[in-house]
Design a protein around this motif. Structure first.
Motif, PDB file in Angstrom:
ATOM      1  N   GLY A   1      47.335  92.546   1.575  1.00 17.42           N
ATOM      2  CA  GLY A   1      48.470  93.382   1.984  1.00 17.42           C
ATOM      3  C   GLY A   1      48.611  94.649   1.164  1.00 17.42           C
ATOM      4  O   GLY A   1      47.853  94.882   0.212  1.00 17.42           O
ATOM      5  N   GLY A   2      49.597  95.453   1.522  1.00 16.26           N
ATOM      6  CA  GLY A   2      49.898  96.677   0.764  1.00 16.26           C
ATOM      7  C   GLY A   2      48.910  97.794   1.032  1.00 16.26           C
ATOM      8  O   GLY A   2      47.921  97.621   1.756  1.00 16.26           O
ATOM      9  N   ASP A   3      49.194  98.932   0.446  1.00 16.42           N
ATOM     10  CA  ASP A   3      48.367 100.114   0.687  1.00 16.42           C
ATOM     11  C   ASP A   3      46.988  99.985   0.047  1.00 16.42           C
ATOM     12  O   ASP A   3      46.026 100.578   0.516  1.00 16.42           O
ATOM     13  N   TYR A   4      46.885  99.228  -1.032  1.00 20.53           N
ATOM     14  CA  TYR A   4      45.606  99.167  -1.758  1.00 20.53           C
ATOM     15  C   TYR A   4      44.872  97.850  -1.588  1.00 20.53           C
ATOM     16  O   TYR A   4      43.728  97.720  -2.019  1.00 20.53           O
ATOM     17  N   GLY A   5      45.498  96.849  -0.975  1.00 22.06           N
ATOM     18  CA  GLY A   5      44.857  95.553  -0.739  1.00 22.06           C
ATOM     19  C   GLY A   5      44.230  94.993  -2.010  1.00 22.06           C
ATOM     20  O   GLY A   5      44.837  95.037  -3.093  1.00 22.06           O
ATOM     21  N   PRO A   6      42.983  94.478  -1.877  1.00 19.62           N
ATOM     22  CA  PRO A   6      42.343  93.812  -3.025  1.00 19.62           C
ATOM     23  C   PRO A   6      42.150  94.726  -4.230  1.00 19.62           C
ATOM     24  O   PRO A   6      42.028  94.242  -5.342  1.00 19.62           O
ATOM     25  N   ARG A   7      42.132  96.033  -4.028  1.00 21.63           N
ATOM     26  CA  ARG A   7      41.930  96.945  -5.164  1.00 21.63           C
ATOM     27  C   ARG A   7      43.035  96.798  -6.206  1.00 21.63           C
ATOM     28  O   ARG A   7      42.822  97.015  -7.378  1.00 21.63           O
ATOM     29  N   SER A   8      44.259  96.474  -5.754  1.00 21.91           N
ATOM     30  CA  SER A   8      45.293  96.229  -6.763  1.00 21.91           C
ATOM     31  C   SER A   8      45.552  94.726  -6.954  1.00 21.91           C
ATOM     32  O   SER A   8      45.835  94.281  -8.058  1.00 21.91           O
ATOM     33  N   SER A   9      45.415  93.934  -5.876  1.00 25.57           N
ATOM     34  CA  SER A   9      45.788  92.515  -6.011  1.00 25.57           C
ATOM     35  C   SER A   9      44.783  91.744  -6.871  1.00 25.57           C
ATOM     36  O   SER A   9      45.170  90.813  -7.582  1.00 25.57           O
ATOM     37  N   ILE A  10      43.506  92.110  -6.840  1.00 25.56           N
ATOM     38  CA  ILE A  10      42.521  91.351  -7.624  1.00 25.56           C
ATOM     39  C   ILE A  10      42.618  91.629  -9.126  1.00 25.56           C
ATOM     40  O   ILE A  10      42.735  90.678  -9.909  1.00 25.56           O
ATOM     41  N   PRO A  11      42.648  92.897  -9.541  1.00 24.56           N
ATOM     42  CA  PRO A  11      42.864  93.103 -10.989  1.00 24.56           C
ATOM     43  C   PRO A  11      44.165  92.453 -11.454  1.00 24.56           C
ATOM     44  O   PRO A  11      44.227  91.895 -12.554  1.00 24.56           O
ATOM     45  N   ALA A  12      45.193  92.471 -10.607  1.00 27.84           N
ATOM     46  CA  ALA A  12      46.474  91.846 -10.974  1.00 27.84           C
ATOM     47  C   ALA A  12      46.298  90.342 -11.183  1.00 27.84           C
ATOM     48  O   ALA A  12      46.802  89.775 -12.151  1.00 27.84           O
ATOM     49  N   ALA A  13      45.571  89.709 -10.257  1.00 29.29           N
ATOM     50  CA  ALA A  13      45.359  88.256 -10.347  1.00 29.29           C
ATOM     51  C   ALA A  13      44.587  87.912 -11.624  1.00 29.29           C
ATOM     52  O   ALA A  13      44.941  86.956 -12.334  1.00 29.29           O
ATOM     53  N   VAL A  14      43.570  88.699 -11.918  1.00 30.55           N
ATOM     54  CA  VAL A  14      42.758  88.442 -13.117  1.00 30.55           C
ATOM     55  C   VAL A  14      43.622  88.569 -14.376  1.00 30.55           C
ATOM     56  O   VAL A  14      43.604  87.697 -15.253  1.00 30.55           O
ATOM     57  N   ARG A  15      44.406  89.642 -14.438  1.00 29.20           N
ATOM     58  CA  ARG A  15      45.299  89.826 -15.596  1.00 29.20           C
ATOM     59  C   ARG A  15      46.280  88.665 -15.728  1.00 29.20           C
ATOM     60  O   ARG A  15      46.541  88.180 -16.829  1.00 29.20           O
ATOM     61  N   ALA A  16      46.835  88.229 -14.572  1.00 25.88           N
ATOM     62  CA  ALA A  16      47.872  87.188 -14.599  1.00 25.88           C
ATOM     63  C   ALA A  16      47.320  85.866 -15.137  1.00 25.88           C
ATOM     64  O   ALA A  16      47.953  85.233 -15.981  1.00 25.88           O
ATOM     65  N   VAL A  17      46.140  85.455 -14.671  1.00 24.95           N
ATOM     66  CA  VAL A  17      45.601  84.173 -15.167  1.00 24.95           C
ATOM     67  C   VAL A  17      45.171  84.291 -16.628  1.00 24.95           C
ATOM     68  O   VAL A  17      45.292  83.336 -17.396  1.00 24.95           O
ATOM     69  N   ASN A  18      44.709  85.461 -17.013  1.00 19.89           N
ATOM     70  CA  ASN A  18      44.322  85.634 -18.421  1.00 19.89           C
ATOM     71  C   ASN A  18      45.542  85.621 -19.350  1.00 19.89           C
ATOM     72  O   ASN A  18      45.449  85.225 -20.502  1.00 19.89           O
TER      73      ASN A  18
ATOM     74  N   LYS B   1      33.382  89.997  -4.236  1.00 19.89           N
ATOM     75  CA  LYS B   1      32.737  91.208  -4.751  1.00 19.89           C
ATOM     76  C   LYS B   1      33.590  91.844  -5.848  1.00 19.89           C
ATOM     77  O   LYS B   1      33.094  92.213  -6.914  1.00 19.89           O
ATOM     78  N   GLN B   2      34.880  91.934  -5.567  1.00 16.50           N
ATOM     79  CA  GLN B   2      35.800  92.557  -6.530  1.00 16.50           C
ATOM     80  C   GLN B   2      35.909  91.708  -7.798  1.00 16.50           C
ATOM     81  O   GLN B   2      35.942  92.224  -8.904  1.00 16.50           O
ATOM     82  N   LEU B   3      35.947  90.379  -7.620  1.00 11.89           N
ATOM     83  CA  LEU B   3      36.047  89.488  -8.789  1.00 11.89           C
ATOM     84  C   LEU B   3      34.798  89.624  -9.656  1.00 11.89           C
ATOM     85  O   LEU B   3      34.873  89.637 -10.882  1.00 11.89           O
ATOM     86  N   GLU B   4      33.660  89.749  -8.973  1.00 15.58           N
ATOM     87  CA  GLU B   4      32.398  89.878  -9.691  1.00 15.58           C
ATOM     88  C   GLU B   4      32.409  91.143 -10.555  1.00 15.58           C
ATOM     89  O   GLU B   4      32.004  91.122 -11.717  1.00 15.58           O
ATOM     90  N   SER B   5      32.917  92.221  -9.947  1.00 25.35           N
ATOM     91  CA  SER B   5      32.953  93.492 -10.693  1.00 25.35           C
ATOM     92  C   SER B   5      33.852  93.379 -11.925  1.00 25.35           C
ATOM     93  O   SER B   5      33.758  94.172 -12.848  1.00 25.35           O
ATOM     94  N   LEU B   6      34.737  92.402 -11.927  1.00 25.96           N
ATOM     95  CA  LEU B   6      35.616  92.199 -13.093  1.00 25.96           C
ATOM     96  C   LEU B   6      35.171  90.983 -13.916  1.00 25.96           C
ATOM     97  O   LEU B   6      35.956  90.454 -14.724  1.00 25.96           O
ATOM     98  N   ASP B   7      33.943  90.542 -13.687  1.00 20.54           N
ATOM     99  CA  ASP B   7      33.385  89.382 -14.416  1.00 20.54           C
ATOM    100  C   ASP B   7      34.273  88.152 -14.310  1.00 20.54           C
ATOM    101  O   ASP B   7      34.417  87.390 -15.270  1.00 20.54           O
ATOM    102  N   SER B   8      34.888  87.959 -13.161  1.00 21.85           N
ATOM    103  CA  SER B   8      35.824  86.833 -13.055  1.00 21.85           C
ATOM    104  C   SER B   8      35.549  85.935 -11.854  1.00 21.85           C
ATOM    105  O   SER B   8      36.401  85.144 -11.449  1.00 21.85           O
ATOM    106  N   LEU B   9      34.358  86.077 -11.284  1.00 23.51           N
ATOM    107  CA  LEU B   9      34.067  85.315 -10.067  1.00 23.51           C
ATOM    108  C   LEU B   9      34.128  83.809 -10.323  1.00 23.51           C
ATOM    109  O   LEU B   9      34.544  83.033  -9.452  1.00 23.51           O
ATOM    110  N   SER B  10      33.750  83.394 -11.504  1.00 21.25           N
ATOM    111  CA  SER B  10      33.719  81.947 -11.749  1.00 21.25           C
ATOM    112  C   SER B  10      34.936  81.471 -12.562  1.00 21.25           C
ATOM    113  O   SER B  10      34.912  80.398 -13.159  1.00 21.25           O
ATOM    114  N   HIS B  11      35.986  82.280 -12.577  1.00 19.38           N
ATOM    115  CA  HIS B  11      37.185  81.867 -13.324  1.00 19.38           C
ATOM    116  C   HIS B  11      37.715  80.551 -12.733  1.00 19.38           C
ATOM    117  O   HIS B  11      37.971  80.471 -11.526  1.00 19.38           O
ATOM    118  N   PRO B  12      37.905  79.523 -13.567  1.00 19.00           N
ATOM    119  CA  PRO B  12      38.269  78.204 -13.017  1.00 19.00           C
ATOM    120  C   PRO B  12      39.671  78.168 -12.392  1.00 19.00           C
ATOM    121  O   PRO B  12      39.970  77.252 -11.619  1.00 19.00           O
TER     122      PRO B  12
END
Lengths: 345, 345
Positions: free
Chosen positions: A13-30, A48-59
């Motif tokens: 959702g939103g204007d930026y979709g995964p471009r903002s929601s994925i970095p947000a998710a990664v920050r939140a779990v960290n 793809k986006q998670l991979e670019s943030l080295d978080s694809l395999s985050h449990p």
């Protein structure tokens, strides 16, 4: 603090979709070791986006693939009827089934409202859910403003119920027993405003559930005189977005004014961090977790043009609401009112 | 420039009454050699204040004694019925009789609206008068926002007519032929908002009299994308007062932030004039001349807590409207529409 928190996110959702929601998710779990997030949306895009943030395999980041997306132009009724495999709907379904304790979306407000209403259903006794958000004030505490656009028009009973729900939210968030509740009007005098507002004022005045302090005008929102300010959705939405617009305008004009003189130019450089911090403080984007209240589940609406930071703030808001068990607390109050009404009958 | 300008002032309205209206009147006549002001209100109070400003015998300041005052708590209908010798009513009567070309009041908005409506009557074809004001934007030109509280609820036809009247006001003030008109809504998409707004959008789209550019959200008001933004009175009033509130909040928070550090404290001293100037630029108080449009006469409403400077700005706005002959220009457009409607019938 809860040790097992699961939140479903609408990633598309939103204007930026995964471009903002994925970095947000990664920050939140960290930032929160107890938090698990279910990322609803297109699997390929998310991976793809998670991979670019080295978080694809985050449990604690689980992808739940969805084929569809609710766009901003989508009619709410159409979204409910035909977007059953959308990221928004799947996130809500996860709350309904109990797999997640809350969900966050920055998508189409109208569609989210209708869908949440349809999927989660209302708490017993609640006429309509409302969108509520904290807004900064001159004092230490923010004010809770509702409804912010979930219900275009509202009758007196709806406004009254918003007062009750707003009281619960503000009471929990501010840690106070008797939050001051006000109705937004176009004058402080009793004669001002339309019928719905006058009737709502009477209901609030007579109620033991609300510490009603009278009308507020637009200029009073930020004074901190009330802890909760109630209005219909159209008005609340315009008020909130007007804040956003004027805050931007002031910051721009101030920076421009400083740039006009050499002496001030050097100051502008030194002042930049203060201006930036202030802008964040007054910008509703930072108070981003607007929540739908009155439902049998927690739904947080992030701003349509939410940055990663703002979407992260919305996830944090969802966490807090799970910890505060807001729907249960609202349900308990409405149950009491309902049983009283039945007793009177 | 007109060489013979007479404006009637309601000296007793607003939070400060003669304390702000009298210094304003003195400044206005001193600044404009063509201007004569009729000061309506309690003769003794006015004379005493004028004396303290060495202006009791000013040849272009004429006192018109009135026994009564319309208070802020006065019901509009009561004001019309029983406040015939109030400063507000006498000022309006002077416009009606032609003794004055315009009037200015900072009194009870609802009462002023009802009384002006009753005394001056509407221009042929106009459904309801509206309150309009210039609001600052990021660009050079302001945007004209209406209605600001004269009509709590509005139907589609009213909103459409506000668009036409707003176009005339903005066109004259900005010196442009085709001002861009927008409707204030809670989303930019066609599906957003309530029925009245959707219907008004259709009327504006089909009209040759309006250069309609679509919906604006609250955050767009200050972007300068539109020259005129139309909304119902309740919403416009809340939006304008919200601006006022947030502007105050930002200025206060900024000054407080500066005072926290010694280095910034010195800057605060140097920045004070810039902050003050900026606050004036974004504060609606400075854009003070909110006008009632759609009537057979010029009525300017000054802010309820107008300072002398703000009341002076409202007098200046009245002078400009007399020079621009706004009611005649609005009448000419409605006459054209009306004759077209008749021809179609």
């Amino acid at each position: 603090m809860l040790t097992n928190l699961t939140i479903a996110l609408d990633m598309m959702g939103g204007d930026y979709g995964p471009r903002s929601s994925i970095p947000a998710a990664v920050r939140a779990v960290n930032a929160n070791a107890n938090l698990k997030l279910i990322l609803c949306g297109n699997e390929q895009v998310i991976a793809k986006q998670l991979e670019s943030l080295d978080s694809l395999s985050h449990p604690r980041l689980i992808i739940r693939h969805c084929n569809d997306v609710v766009t901003n132009a989508c009619e709410p009724a159409v979204a409910v009827r035909s977007k059953k495999d959308s990221s928004m709907r799947v996130a809500l379904d996860l709350v309904k089934s109990g797999e997640a304790q809350a969900c966050v979306s920055s998508g189409n407000t109208g569609a989210l409202f209708f869908m949440a209403h349809y999927v989660l259903k209302m708490l017993p006794g609640v006429k309509r859910p409302a969108l509520i958000s904290a807004v900064p004030t001159e004092r230490k505490n923010p004010v809770y403003l509702l409804d912010l656009g979930a219900n275009v028009h509202c009758d007196a009973q709806m406004l009254y119920q918003f007062g009750i729900m707003g009281s619960v939210v503000a009471g929990q968030a501010l840690g106070c027993d008797n939050p001051k509740v006000s109705l937004l009007n176009i004058g402080a005098e009793d004669i001002k405003g339309h019928e719905e507002i006058k009737q709502a004022a009477q209901l609030m005045q007579q109620s033991e559930l609300i510490n009603y302090i009278g009308y507020s005008e637009g200029s009073d929102i930020f004074s901190g005189k009330a802890d909760v300010i109630v209005c219909e959705g159209f008005v609340g939405n315009v008020a909130l977005k007007t804040c956003e617009g004027i805050a931007k305008l002031i910051m721009k004009k101030f920076t421009r004014a400083l740039e006009k003189h050499v002496v001030y130019k050097c100051m502008a450089f030194m002042l930049a961090p203060i201006i930036k911090k202030l802008y964040k403080r007054v910008n509703p984007d930072q108070y981003n977790g607007a929540s739908l209240v009155g439902l049998r589940g927690i739904v947080v609406k992030s701003h349509g043009n939410a940055s990663a930071k703002a979407f992260h703030a919305a996830i944090d808001e969802a966490v807090k609401e799970v910890e505060r068990q807001l729907p249960d607390k609202i349900a308990a109050i409405f149950e009491k009112t309902h049983s009283k009404d039945t007793a009177v009958e």
